[in-house]
Design an enzyme around this catalytic site. Structure first.
Site, PDB file in Angstrom:
ATOM      1  N   ASP A 184      -6.091  -0.639   6.898  1.00  0.00           N
ATOM      2  CA  ASP A 184      -6.661  -1.396   8.226  1.00  0.00           C
ATOM      3  C   ASP A 184      -4.922  -2.632   8.016  1.00  0.00           C
ATOM      4  OD1 ASP A 184      -7.236  -4.602   7.482  1.00  0.00           O
ATOM      5  OD2 ASP A 184      -7.961  -3.188   6.277  1.00  0.00           O
ATOM      6  N   GLY A 186      -5.565  -6.270   1.495  1.00  0.00           N
ATOM      7  CA  GLY A 186      -5.583  -5.625   2.301  1.00  0.00           C
ATOM      8  C   GLY A 186      -4.931  -4.453   2.693  1.00  0.00           C
ATOM      9  N   GLU A 187      -5.151  -3.415   3.616  1.00  0.00           N
ATOM     10  CA  GLU A 187      -3.962  -2.825   3.761  1.00  0.00           C
ATOM     11  C   GLU A 187      -4.741  -1.191   3.542  1.00  0.00           C
ATOM     12  OE1 GLU A 187      -0.094  -3.589   2.288  1.00  0.00           O
ATOM     13  OE2 GLU A 187      -0.096  -4.929   3.805  1.00  0.00           O
ATOM     14  N   GLY A 188      -5.602  -1.424   2.632  1.00  0.00           N
ATOM     15  CA  GLY A 188      -6.177  -0.044   1.951  1.00  0.00           C
ATOM     16  C   GLY A 188      -5.376  -0.526   0.475  1.00  0.00           C
ATOM     17  N   VAL A 226       0.801  -0.930   0.170  1.00  0.00           N
ATOM     18  CA  VAL A 226      -0.543   0.125   0.257  1.00  0.00           C
ATOM     19  C   VAL A 226       0.541   1.277   0.065  1.00  0.00           C
ATOM     20  CG1 VAL A 226      -0.570   0.326   2.684  1.00  0.00           C
ATOM     21  CG2 VAL A 226      -2.107   1.145   0.926  1.00  0.00           C
TER      22      VAL A 226
END
Length: 300
Positions: free
Chosen positions: A123, A266-268, A46
């Site tokens: 997240d 994930g992670e954005g 990200v």
């Protein structure tokens, strides 16, 4: 036309989960702190995507259980060092849920005060697809089996255990009558879920659009929408995660994701990929000539 929503700011909220003790993930909780440091120092996926899109990144520790290595630049806002095991009882107290909601709302308002005109959710938390599935099942009225996915790629026996944990926790919450966002958070959520919900509410309160990421952010959006239904017009679904709970939330809230790439990183990351599309849409409305302005003849 609306102003082009720039600059954009991504907030990655991080927390650990007691439900790891139930064997729902093969990864140890120490990985959360290690990945938080990687995001904060610019080495995560990200981080790379955010640099490409011109998105500022902040990382907020809401409940990481182990020390974050290397003195990484992280916003310290710890409510507690990880949640309790939701397979044995409530994940947190209602007071802790409120505190984590406030962390997210304050951070949203701080970013807007600093000039951000588009907020993006991120997240980090090993095991956080389990509370996400529980929140979706509870707040969207789905079965545990329908919304529980493989997360970081677990095998069949681990998936079966994960589904059983989610089902039992959701049944417990339903029997206790915990069907609103706040009490659902306390019963089966995570600190990053609560902070993400507060972040969405804070963005909406500031009249700034919020691009939400995958299943963790979408489950938090269910909480936000339960608490403050007026947030919905300010939310843009960045992408459709490969996790089944993500599609369940999108359908439940009537959201159409901008991207559908089968992502489960994930992670954005999916939300950051969608940022240029959001900005391009606003720029077209603001800068593209109408037929009249361009001298295009009308229909005869």
């Amino acid at each position: 036309p609306p102003r082009v929503p720039e600059p954009a700011a991504l907030a990655v909220f991080a927390g650990d989960h007691g439900v790891l003790e139930a064997g729902v993930s093969p990864w140890p909780r120490e990985v959360t702190a290690q990945m938080v440091a990687n995001v904060a120092t610019g080495g995560a996926a990200v981080s790379v995507l955010a640099r490409q899109a011109g998105v500022a990144v902040s990382v907020v520790d809401v409940g990481v259980a182990t020390p974050i290595p290397g003195g990484a630049p992280v916003v310290a806002a710890t409510v507690a060092p990880g949640t309790a095991d939701l397979s044995r009882g409530p994940a947190m107290t209602v007071a802790q849920a409120r505190a984590a909601l406030d962390v997210g709302a304050r951070h949203a308002l701080d970013l807007v005060a600093g000039g951000a005109r588009l907020l993006v959710t991120g997240d980090m938390g090993i095991g956080n697809t389990t509370p996400s599935a529980a929140l979706v099942a509870l707040l969207a009225g789905r079965t545990a089996e329908a919304v529980t996915g493989r997360g970081t790629g677990i095998d069949d026996p681990t998936l079966a255990r994960k589904v059983a944990v989610v089902e039992a926790a959701v049944d417990r919450a339903r029997q206790a009558g915990h069907l609103d966002g706040l009490h659902a958070l306390a019963e089966v959520g995570g600190f990053e879920h609560a902070a993400l919900a507060g972040f969405v509410i804070g963005g909406a309160a500031a009249r700034v659009p919020v691009v939400v990421d995958g299943v963790i952010a979408l489950s938090a959006l269910l909480v936000a929408e339960s608490l403050v239904p007026a947030v919905a017009p300010y939310v843009i679904a960045g992408h459709r995660s490969a996790e089944p709970g993500a599609t369940a939330v999108l359908d439940h809230l009537g959201l159409r994701p901008l991207l559908d790439l089968g992502l489960r990183l994930g992670e954005g990351s999916g939300a950051v990929l969608a940022v240029p599309i959001v900005q391009a849409a606003a720029r077209l409305l603001a800068e593209m000539a109408t037929f009249d302005q361009a001298g295009v003849a009308g229909r005869s």
